[in-house]
Design a protein around this motif. Structure first.
Motif, PDB file in Angstrom:
ATOM      1  N   LEU A 146       0.810  -1.214   0.000  1.00  8.56           N
ATOM      2  CA  LEU A 146       0.000   0.000   0.000  1.00  8.56           C
ATOM      3  C   LEU A 146       0.849   1.272   0.000  1.00  8.56           C
ATOM      4  N   LEU A 147       2.132   1.136  -0.165  1.00  5.01           N
ATOM      5  CA  LEU A 147       3.051   2.261  -0.366  1.00  5.01           C
ATOM      6  C   LEU A 147       3.043   3.322   0.721  1.00  5.01           C
ATOM      7  N   GLY A 148       3.018   2.923   1.954  1.00  2.00           N
ATOM      8  CA  GLY A 148       3.209   3.856   3.053  1.00  2.00           C
ATOM      9  C   GLY A 148       2.074   4.796   3.366  1.00  2.00           C
ATOM     10  N   ARG A 149       0.865   4.347   3.233  1.00  4.31           N
ATOM     11  CA  ARG A 149      -0.288   5.197   3.559  1.00  4.31           C
ATOM     12  C   ARG A 149      -0.545   5.212   5.054  1.00  4.31           C
ATOM     13  N   ALA A 150      -1.189   6.275   5.519  1.00  2.00           N
ATOM     14  CA  ALA A 150      -1.642   6.359   6.910  1.00  2.00           C
ATOM     15  C   ALA A 150      -3.139   6.099   6.897  1.00  2.00           C
ATOM     16  N   GLU A 151      -3.585   5.170   7.722  1.00  3.40           N
ATOM     17  CA  GLU A 151      -4.983   4.735   7.707  1.00  3.40           C
ATOM     18  C   GLU A 151      -5.588   4.789   9.106  1.00  3.40           C
ATOM     19  N   ARG A 152      -6.891   5.038   9.180  1.00  9.48           N
ATOM     20  CA  ARG A 152      -7.613   4.918  10.445  1.00  9.48           C
ATOM     21  C   ARG A 152      -7.766   3.431  10.725  1.00  9.48           C
ATOM     22  N   GLY A 153      -7.472   3.019  11.928  1.00  4.82           N
ATOM     23  CA  GLY A 153      -7.582   1.614  12.269  1.00  4.82           C
ATOM     24  C   GLY A 153      -6.946   1.329  13.610  1.00  4.82           C
ATOM     25  N   GLY A 154      -6.622   0.071  13.820  1.00  9.65           N
ATOM     26  CA  GLY A 154      -6.039  -0.313  15.088  1.00  9.65           C
ATOM     27  C   GLY A 154      -5.831  -1.805  15.178  1.00  9.65           C
ATOM     28  N   ILE A 155      -6.050  -2.339  16.368  1.00  7.98           N
ATOM     29  CA  ILE A 155      -5.807  -3.746  16.662  1.00  7.98           C
ATOM     30  C   ILE A 155      -7.133  -4.439  16.960  1.00  7.98           C
ATOM     31  N   PHE A 156      -7.359  -5.567  16.297  1.00  8.98           N
ATOM     32  CA  PHE A 156      -8.501  -6.435  16.603  1.00  8.98           C
ATOM     33  C   PHE A 156      -7.960  -7.578  17.444  1.00  8.98           C
ATOM     34  N   VAL A 157      -8.545  -7.797  18.622  1.00  9.86           N
ATOM     35  CA  VAL A 157      -8.163  -8.912  19.491  1.00  9.86           C
ATOM     36  C   VAL A 157      -9.329  -9.891  19.495  1.00  9.86           C
ATOM     37  N   SER A 158      -9.085 -11.061  18.935  1.00 14.76           N
ATOM     38  CA  SER A 158     -10.112 -12.085  18.815  1.00 14.76           C
ATOM     39  C   SER A 158     -10.392 -12.744  20.154  1.00 14.76           C
ATOM     40  N   SER A 159     -11.609 -13.230  20.309  1.00  9.97           N
ATOM     41  CA  SER A 159     -11.955 -13.993  21.506  1.00  9.97           C
ATOM     42  C   SER A 159     -11.784 -15.496  21.278  1.00  9.97           C
ATOM     43  N   LEU A 160     -11.246 -15.887  20.112  1.00 16.45           N
ATOM     44  CA  LEU A 160     -10.944 -17.295  19.840  1.00 16.45           C
ATOM     45  C   LEU A 160      -9.832 -17.769  20.778  1.00 16.45           C
TER      46      LEU A 160
END
Length: 139
Positions: free
Chosen positions: A78-92
């Motif tokens: 994706l060539l160094g883009r800044a995106e809104r997001g974060g970490i998803f922690v699964s309950s598996l």
């Protein structure tokens, strides 16, 4: 390599299955603190996670989405883009993690974002990674 592909498929199907049962977190839900910043390989690219407090935004029976304190950076494909997001922690079992990108608004409101009520471009995209990012729970 097989583990990464299996983890990706498990988390991708987990996202699709969880779309009907997501909700905003209740007031006072703990966040997580990451520090220092972390870099993880995700598929064909890398994701750089900033240090700081990740706020819990959305929860489902499949896991919790934590919003990064600032935009996360993608490198490689994706060539160094800044995106809104974060970490998803699964309950598996084992609590696998993934980077997520996108807008959780349509998913929480259970509004379709594409034709035929499919999950569309505004829905969060999950990029599984290993090893897990160490964090502390912040009350």
């Amino acid at each position: 390599m097989k583990l990464s592909r299996a983890l990706f498929l498990a988390l991708a199907s987990l996202l699709l299955a969880s779309c009907g049962s997501v909700a905003p977190v209740s007031t006072g839900t703990s966040g997580i603190v990451v520090g220092p910043g972390e870099l993880r390989e995700c598929g064909q690219g890398k994701v750089e996670f900033p240090a700081g407090l990740y706020t819990a935004l959305v929860v489902s029976d499949k896991g919790t989405y934590y919003l990064a304190p600032e935009r996360i950076r993608t490198k490689g494909v994706l060539l160094g883009r800044a995106e809104r997001g974060g970490i998803f922690v699964s309950s598996l079992p084992g609590n696998p993690q993934a980077a997520w990108f996108g807008d959780l608004t349509d998913v929480v409101a259970q509004k379709p974002s594409t034709l035929f009520e499919a999950v569309g471009v505004n829905a969060p995209k999950l990029w599984p990674y290993t090893p897990k990012i160490p964090f502390q729970v912040k009350k």
